[in-house]
Design a protein around this motif. Structure first.
Motif, short mmCIF file in Angstrom:
data_model
loop_
_atom_site.label_atom_id
_atom_site.label_comp_id
_atom_site.label_asym_id
_atom_site.label_seq_id
_atom_site.Cartn_x
_atom_site.Cartn_y
_atom_site.Cartn_z
N PRO A 70 0.82 -1.21 0.00
CA PRO A 70 0.00 0.00 0.00
C PRO A 70 0.86 1.27 0.00
CG PRO A 70 -0.80 -1.57 1.63
CD PRO A 70 0.50 -2.09 1.13
N MET A 71 0.33 2.34 -0.65
CA MET A 71 0.89 3.69 -0.64
C MET A 71 2.20 3.83 -1.42
SD MET A 71 0.23 5.12 3.20
CE MET A 71 -1.40 5.23 3.90
N LEU A 85 -5.08 -4.81 -3.40
CA LEU A 85 -4.95 -3.35 -3.51
C LEU A 85 -5.71 -2.85 -4.73
CD1 LEU A 85 -1.22 -2.49 -2.72
CD2 LEU A 85 -3.15 -2.56 -1.17
N CYS A 140 -6.03 2.31 -2.32
CA CYS A 140 -6.38 1.82 -0.98
C CYS A 140 -6.39 0.31 -0.98
CB CYS A 140 -7.75 2.36 -0.54
SG CYS A 140 -9.11 1.74 -1.55
N ARG A 141 -6.47 -0.26 0.19
CA ARG A 141 -6.64 -1.70 0.32
C ARG A 141 -8.10 -2.07 0.11
NH1 ARG A 141 -5.30 -3.66 5.73
NH2 ARG A 141 -6.43 -1.79 6.35
N LYS A 152 -10.33 1.52 4.57
CA LYS A 152 -9.63 2.77 4.81
C LYS A 152 -8.13 2.52 4.92
CE LYS A 152 -13.33 5.17 7.33
NZ LYS A 152 -13.70 5.82 8.62
N ASN A 153 -7.36 3.48 4.47
CA ASN A 153 -5.91 3.37 4.63
C ASN A 153 -5.53 3.50 6.09
OD1 ASN A 153 -5.13 2.99 1.97
ND2 ASN A 153 -5.20 5.17 1.50
N GLU A 165 -3.73 4.99 9.13
CA GLU A 165 -3.29 6.36 9.39
C GLU A 165 -2.48 6.41 10.68
OE1 GLU A 165 -6.74 8.76 9.53
OE2 GLU A 165 -7.13 8.67 7.36
N GLU A 171 3.77 5.68 5.65
CA GLU A 171 4.48 5.49 4.38
C GLU A 171 5.88 4.95 4.64
OE1 GLU A 171 4.56 8.82 1.79
OE2 GLU A 171 2.40 9.16 1.87
N TYR A 184 5.54 1.23 5.29
CA TYR A 184 5.21 0.51 4.07
C TYR A 184 6.39 0.46 3.10
CZ TYR A 184 0.21 -0.15 4.99
OH TYR A 184 -0.99 -0.57 5.48
#
Length: 601
Positions: A28-29, A78, A101-102, A123-124, A126, A174, A177
């Motif tokens: 992700p991201m 994803l 996003c996932r 939701k991502n 956070e 981030e 990840y």
């Protein structure tokens, strides 16, 4: 962008084109290239790119799967935007994707154009606004583990990985990840990490995974280093041996030739049996065919050395004298008249028959009655070499029969090993505590003893190490035991039991005056005759401080008294000439306390 809503009861799901990747998990991201190998997938990704579709990238864990069999598709994937597709002739296509996003895979949807899937968007993760107090320390731990892992990565990949982490570290999420993306985790490990739904879960899982990976690569590096050192040392030794061999060959001093010539020289001086000589010469020829660096060479050499050390036809030819036997037994042992008489009868039979085919004697009785010492005295009386083999607690049959020579560290059994040390084939071997032989999964030693102790078959005793019969019929075996009930019946039948019930008071007194007093005085630094024990004092000790059939506790009591006398001599330079009953009480203490201390209740 190409997202389609379902109608009715499925309006909570979204429908997107699906591309299933074999054993690949996207992070992700993190913008990343995706290699597309299959031709049908290349056409599919080009259509999605042309139509500006967002694509749901899923993972399948089956190499044969085409991405359309639902049971093989992992639930989490994803949703990504395709920014660019790079296609080179004769090479896989590269799709540069940007995760949105996932999403969870909920099932396939029929579509005539290309595969579509129902997905539920997630939701991502956070970064929490209120961070834990240890947050800086945990992030530092992640970075230190990441640097440690990178030290085990090749330099070009390391530089690229560190650059990508720097470029994608705008937020702590981030940053985590990006580390997950470049770390050399398996796809299953990455999948478990992106399943984290909260920042704290993601942070802790990443630390745990990095720590496990660090430990794993450290162990692998340690094993590799040790293996490399061992191989290097072996190669070095092999190289030096080869050159040394070549030099010796040039000088006519080959080590292999020296060893073989030494074996043959020693062999010519031995008096072999016919079978043993033929076997030895055959095994020498086998040794000549082996390279000196071959591991089997040392095994074969050890085997031949054992054959040479065994006394094949080397016997002690001292004549058996019954007068000598009686003299030694009376000198070393007081009393036991029936036992001595039976031993003399046994020796008379051996003298008349001039061979060893007679029952094996087993001296049976409680501890301390002199069973072991009688065996030693008999050996001296008949002029034979003496060896004692303790059988107490023996569980492995190989201790009697030996190991097969093909095993590493193989050796002959106790009997042949003892004969090799004694250098004669007709010694007296005392088998101590034959009633305490054990039995487990390694075999039954008592069964192996049957062959060695049976006069009808011990002339062809088979030891696994030499692997052909050896004659034990000239060995004089005497066994000792405390409890006949624990000796297996077939083994007990091979032996003639001589009971040693114990000593009378008069016998104990004479044994103490003739043997024990002088022995304990010498052991404790006092001179012979320096202190006298009256017969009445010995009787007092026996009656009040011993409770046994033998004389072992009597010897301990005398030893304790003489140690007290030794202390007195060091302190005062004087010791009493005679020991009285009163002094015995002073030295040994109360009767009940003493007996408890020495094991009687």
């Amino acid at each position: 962008m190409g997202k389609k809503k379902t109608e009715g009861k499925d309006d909570k799901f979204s429908i997107y084109p699906i591309l299933a990747l074999e054993n690949i998990v996207l992070t992700p991201m993190i913008p990343q290239p995706v290699k597309i190998d299959r031709e049908e997938q290349r056409d599919y990704i080009n259509k999605c790119y042309s139509n500006h579709n967002e694509v749901f990238f899923a993972t399948v864990d089956h190499q044969e799967n085409t991405g359309e069999e639902e049971e093989h598709i992992k639930k989490l994937g994803l949703l990504c935007v395709i920014d660019r597709v790079l296609q080179m002739p004769g090479a896989p296509s590269l799709a540069f994707v940007r995760p949105v996003c996932r999403a969870n895979f909920e099932g396939m949807v029929y579509s005539p154009a290309y595969p579509m899937a129902k997905v539920s968007l997630l939701k991502n993760v956070e970064t929490p606004k209120r961070k834990r107090e240890e947050f800086p320390l945990l992030m530092d731990r992640v970075d230190s583990l990441f640097k440690m892992v990178m030290n085990f990565i090749a330099e070009p990949e390391k530089v690229t990985a560190e650059k990508l982490v720097q470029e994608n570290s705008n937020t702590p999420v981030e940053h985590l990840y990006s580390i997950i993306h470049v770390a050399p985790f398996s796809w299953e490990e990455k999948y478990r990490l992106i399943e984290s739904n909260t920042f704290n879960q993601l942070l802790e899982s990443t630390i745990l995974m990095l720590d496990e990976f660090e430990q794993k690569i450290k162990i692998q590096a340690s094993i590799h280093e040790r293996t490399h050192q061992e191989l290097s040392q072996q190669q070095k030794e092999a190289f030096l041996r080869m050159h040394l061999k070549m030099i010796k060959d040039e000088l006519g001093e080959s080590e292999e030739k020296d060893e073989i010539s030494d074996l043959m020289s020693r062999s010519s001086k031995k008096i072999w049996t016919k079978e043993a000589r033929e076997n030895f010469e055959k095994e020498v020829q086998k040794l000549k065919r082996l390279n000196i660096n071959n591991p089997e060479y040392s095994i074969q050499l050890s085997y031949l050395e054992t054959l040479l050390e065994l006394p094949w036809n080397n016997y002690n030819h001292k004549k058996l004298s019954l007068d000598k036997v009686e003299e030694v037994l009376n000198r070393d042992h007081y009393g036991l008249e029936k036992v001595k008489e039976r031993i003399l009868e046994y020796m008379a039979v051996l003298k008349l028959r001039n061979d060893m085919k007679a029952p094996i004697l087993c001296l049976y009785g409680p501890p301390g009655v002199g069973k072991t010492s009688i065996g030693k005295s008999v050996a001296e009386a008949v002029g034979r070499e003496y060896a004692r083999i303790s059988l107490g607690g023996m569980h492995d049959e190989a201790e009697i029969r030996g190991h097969r020579k093909t095993y590493i560290g193989a050796m002959p059994g106790r009997f042949l090993h003892t004969l090799s040390k004694l250098k004669y084939g007709n010694p007296l071997i005392l088998l101590d505590e034959i009633d305490k032989v054990g039995k487990d999964y390694k075999g039954d030693p008592s069964s192996a003893l049957l062959e060695a102790l049976d006069p009808e078959q011990n002339n062809t005793f088979h030891d696994n190490f030499i692997d052909f019969p050896y004659d034990l019929s000239r060995v004089l075996f005497i066994a000792t035991a405390n409890d006949l009930s624990s000796i297996p019946g077939p083994l007990r039948d091979r032996m003639e039991i001589i009971e040693m019930a114990g000593y009378t008071l008069n016998e104990k007194r004479e044994i103490a005056l003739r043997h024990l007093v002088d022995k304990v005085l010498q052991e404790n630094g006092l001179k012979k005759g320096e202190v006298n024990f009256l017969p009445s004092t010995i009787d007092f000790i026996i009656k009040n401080y011993t409770n046994e059939k033998g004389v072992r506790q009597l010897e301990k009591a005398l030893g304790r008294i003489t140690r007290k006398l030794a202390l007195m001599k060091v302190r005062t330079k004087k010791v009493p000439k005679e020991i009285t009953d009163q002094q015995v009480n002073e030295f040994l203490g109360k009767k009940d306390t003493y007996l408890n201390n020495v094991g009687f209740h």
